[in-house]
Design a protein around this motif. Structure first.
Motif, PDB file in Angstrom:
ATOM      1  N   SER A  21      43.318   8.018 -86.031  1.00 18.30           N
ATOM      2  CA  SER A  21      42.274   7.337 -86.804  1.00 18.30           C
ATOM      3  C   SER A  21      42.884   6.464 -87.893  1.00 18.30           C
ATOM      4  CB  SER A  21      41.317   8.361 -87.419  1.00 18.30           C
ATOM      5  OG  SER A  21      42.014   9.243 -88.273  1.00 18.30           O
ATOM      6  N   ALA A  24      44.160   3.332 -86.165  1.00 16.87           N
ATOM      7  CA  ALA A  24      43.012   2.499 -85.767  1.00 16.87           C
ATOM      8  C   ALA A  24      42.438   1.765 -86.982  1.00 16.87           C
ATOM      9  CB  ALA A  24      41.937   3.365 -85.115  1.00 16.87           C
ATOM     10  N   ASN A  25      42.290   2.496 -88.100  1.00 18.34           N
ATOM     11  CA  ASN A  25      41.757   1.867 -89.314  1.00 18.34           C
ATOM     12  C   ASN A  25      42.648   0.725 -89.792  1.00 18.34           C
ATOM     13  OD1 ASN A  25      39.580   3.603 -89.411  1.00 18.34           O
ATOM     14  ND2 ASN A  25      40.577   5.065 -90.799  1.00 18.34           N
ATOM     15  N   ASN A  28      42.293  -2.289 -87.414  1.00 21.24           N
ATOM     16  CA  ASN A  28      41.009  -2.976 -87.628  1.00 21.24           C
ATOM     17  C   ASN A  28      41.009  -3.774 -88.928  1.00 21.24           C
ATOM     18  OD1 ASN A  28      39.660  -2.103 -85.265  1.00 21.24           O
ATOM     19  ND2 ASN A  28      39.231  -0.116 -86.201  1.00 21.24           N
ATOM     20  N   LYS A  29      41.799  -3.300 -89.894  1.00 19.07           N
ATOM     21  CA  LYS A  29      41.827  -3.965 -91.199  1.00 19.07           C
ATOM     22  C   LYS A  29      42.661  -5.245 -91.155  1.00 19.07           C
ATOM     23  CE  LYS A  29      44.159  -2.043 -94.550  1.00 19.07           C
ATOM     24  NZ  LYS A  29      44.518  -1.075 -95.610  1.00 19.07           N
ATOM     25  N   LYS A  31      43.857  -6.759 -88.327  1.00 16.81           N
ATOM     26  CA  LYS A  31      43.624  -7.565 -87.110  1.00 16.81           C
ATOM     27  C   LYS A  31      44.918  -7.924 -86.374  1.00 16.81           C
ATOM     28  CE  LYS A  31      39.218  -7.788 -88.026  1.00 16.81           C
ATOM     29  NZ  LYS A  31      38.236  -6.987 -87.270  1.00 16.81           N
ATOM     30  N   SER A  34      43.395  -7.364 -81.338  1.00 20.71           N
ATOM     31  CA  SER A  34      41.936  -7.476 -81.200  1.00 20.71           C
ATOM     32  C   SER A  34      41.530  -7.260 -79.754  1.00 20.71           C
ATOM     33  CB  SER A  34      41.466  -8.870 -81.653  1.00 20.71           C
ATOM     34  OG  SER A  34      41.746  -9.073 -83.014  1.00 20.71           O
ATOM     35  N   LYS A  35      40.462  -6.520 -79.574  1.00 23.88           N
ATOM     36  CA  LYS A  35      39.925  -6.297 -78.229  1.00 23.88           C
ATOM     37  C   LYS A  35      39.208  -7.562 -77.744  1.00 23.88           C
ATOM     38  CE  LYS A  35      37.720  -2.356 -77.745  1.00 23.88           C
ATOM     39  NZ  LYS A  35      36.803  -1.250 -78.079  1.00 23.88           N
ATOM     40  N   SER A  39      35.049  -5.770 -80.466  1.00 24.45           N
ATOM     41  CA  SER A  39      34.620  -4.516 -81.102  1.00 24.45           C
ATOM     42  C   SER A  39      35.803  -3.818 -81.781  1.00 24.45           C
ATOM     43  CB  SER A  39      33.993  -3.580 -80.068  1.00 24.45           C
ATOM     44  OG  SER A  39      34.926  -3.237 -79.066  1.00 24.45           O
ATOM     45  N   ALA A  40      35.485  -2.844 -82.633  1.00 26.38           N
ATOM     46  CA  ALA A  40      36.513  -2.135 -83.391  1.00 26.38           C
ATOM     47  C   ALA A  40      37.349  -1.232 -82.481  1.00 26.38           C
ATOM     48  CB  ALA A  40      35.856  -1.313 -84.493  1.00 26.38           C
ATOM     49  N   ILE A  41      38.605  -1.071 -82.848  1.00 23.81           N
ATOM     50  CA  ILE A  41      39.497  -0.174 -82.120  1.00 23.81           C
ATOM     51  C   ILE A  41      39.183   1.262 -82.523  1.00 23.81           C
ATOM     52  CG2 ILE A  41      41.913   0.455 -81.738  1.00 23.81           C
ATOM     53  CD1 ILE A  41      42.548  -2.485 -82.640  1.00 23.81           C
ATOM     54  N   LYS A  42      39.104   2.153 -81.553  1.00 25.61           N
ATOM     55  CA  LYS A  42      38.776   3.548 -81.827  1.00 25.61           C
ATOM     56  C   LYS A  42      40.024   4.420 -81.764  1.00 25.61           C
ATOM     57  CE  LYS A  42      34.092   3.080 -79.932  1.00 25.61           C
ATOM     58  NZ  LYS A  42      33.136   3.549 -78.904  1.00 25.61           N
TER      59      LYS A  42
END
Length: 270
Positions: A21, A24-25, A28-29, A31, A34-35, A39-42
């Motif tokens: 996690s 992932a955070n 996402n912060k 970048k 990127s998917k 959408s956000a990466i889990k």
């Protein structure tokens, strides 16, 4: 960048083991990856990717860290190789533009018959003496402080598009039609009647010969053979130089030129 490459970079930067996690955070912060759907990466994706690359990562409890220096070096090499490739493209583009626009490389239009290649590329057309044009057009070139009248691309063949259509009237050359109109020539009345394309007017053979003669006497030209990013290069050059007879994509397109072309269309449509 791949997801496992991005995870590697995060762990290299933080230099500590991290939870899925946490990784992932961080991704996402900043970048870094990127998917496709945006959408956000889990955290579950991080866990699955780490599991698929056991030679790169090790997991102790809930924490993930880097395992293999060799693997990390390989990832870094791939990232650097990609960056080098991008830099190479930029350098190649800059070199192409310099070669294309360098006035020392331009040749008289009358002597290029057997030199133009049958391959894609960009071309630039200049006028030796802007004073040979009517005052309104020569004045514009003086204000723009250059002698560039047209910049174009040939997506398939410079020989067919640039030499054949634009300079020798063998087909429907946009530049040739514009130049003919500027020089005061008009198509034969009604010559487009019954034609599917009501825009591609042509001049009589006699007038075509006169325009070609004028081209050979007054224009100097250059080209580069390439199929690399030609559309974007052309667009950039048109915006930078505002060539006299370019209309599409030209912030400095001349209303007078459009009027002359429209007059030719009206005559040809009868």
């Amino acid at each position: 960048m791949t997801l496992h490459g991005a995870i590697t970079q995060i762990l290299l930067n933080t230099k500590v083991a991290m939870s899925p996690s946490g990784i992932a955070n961080e991704l996402n912060k900043i970048k870094l990856y990127s998917k496709k759907d945006g959408s956000a990466i889990k955290s579950s994706q991080i866990g699955a990717r780490v599991k698929n690359y056991p030679h790169l990562f090790k997991k102790e409890g809930t924490l993930i860290s880097l395992k293999s220096k060799t693997g990390v070096q390989k990832i870094n090499a791939q990232i650097q190789q990609k960056k080098t490739s991008i830099d190479s493209i930029d350098q190649n583009t800059n070199l192409l533009v310099k070669v294309l626009m360098n006035e020392k490389n331009f040749k008289q239009a009358s002597i290029i018959e057997n030199s133009v290649p049958d391959s894609p590329g960009l071309y630039c057309i200049r006028i030796s003496n802007p004073g040979t044009l009517v005052d309104s057009f020569s004045k514009v070139l003086k204000e723009r402080d250059h002698n560039i009248v047209y910049i174009g691309i040939a997506s398939k063949s410079l020989k067919k598009r640039f030499l054949g259509q634009e300079l020798r009237a063998k087909g429907h050359g946009t530049f040739f039609r514009s130049l003919g109109a500027v020089l005061g020539y008009t198509p034969e009345k009604g010559s487009l009647i019954g034609k599917r394309n009501q825009n591609n007017y042509t001049f009589s053979q006699k007038n075509e010969a006169k325009i070609i003669h004028w081209i050979n006497d007054n224009l100097i030209v250059n080209w580069v053979a390439t199929d690399n990013e030609i559309n974007s290069i052309e667009s950039g050059l048109i915006r930078e130089y505002l060539p006299l007879l370019n209309i599409a994509g030209n912030p400095g397109a001349l209303l007078e030129l459009s009027k002359l072309r429209n007059n030719c269309k009206t005559i040809a449509r009868g």
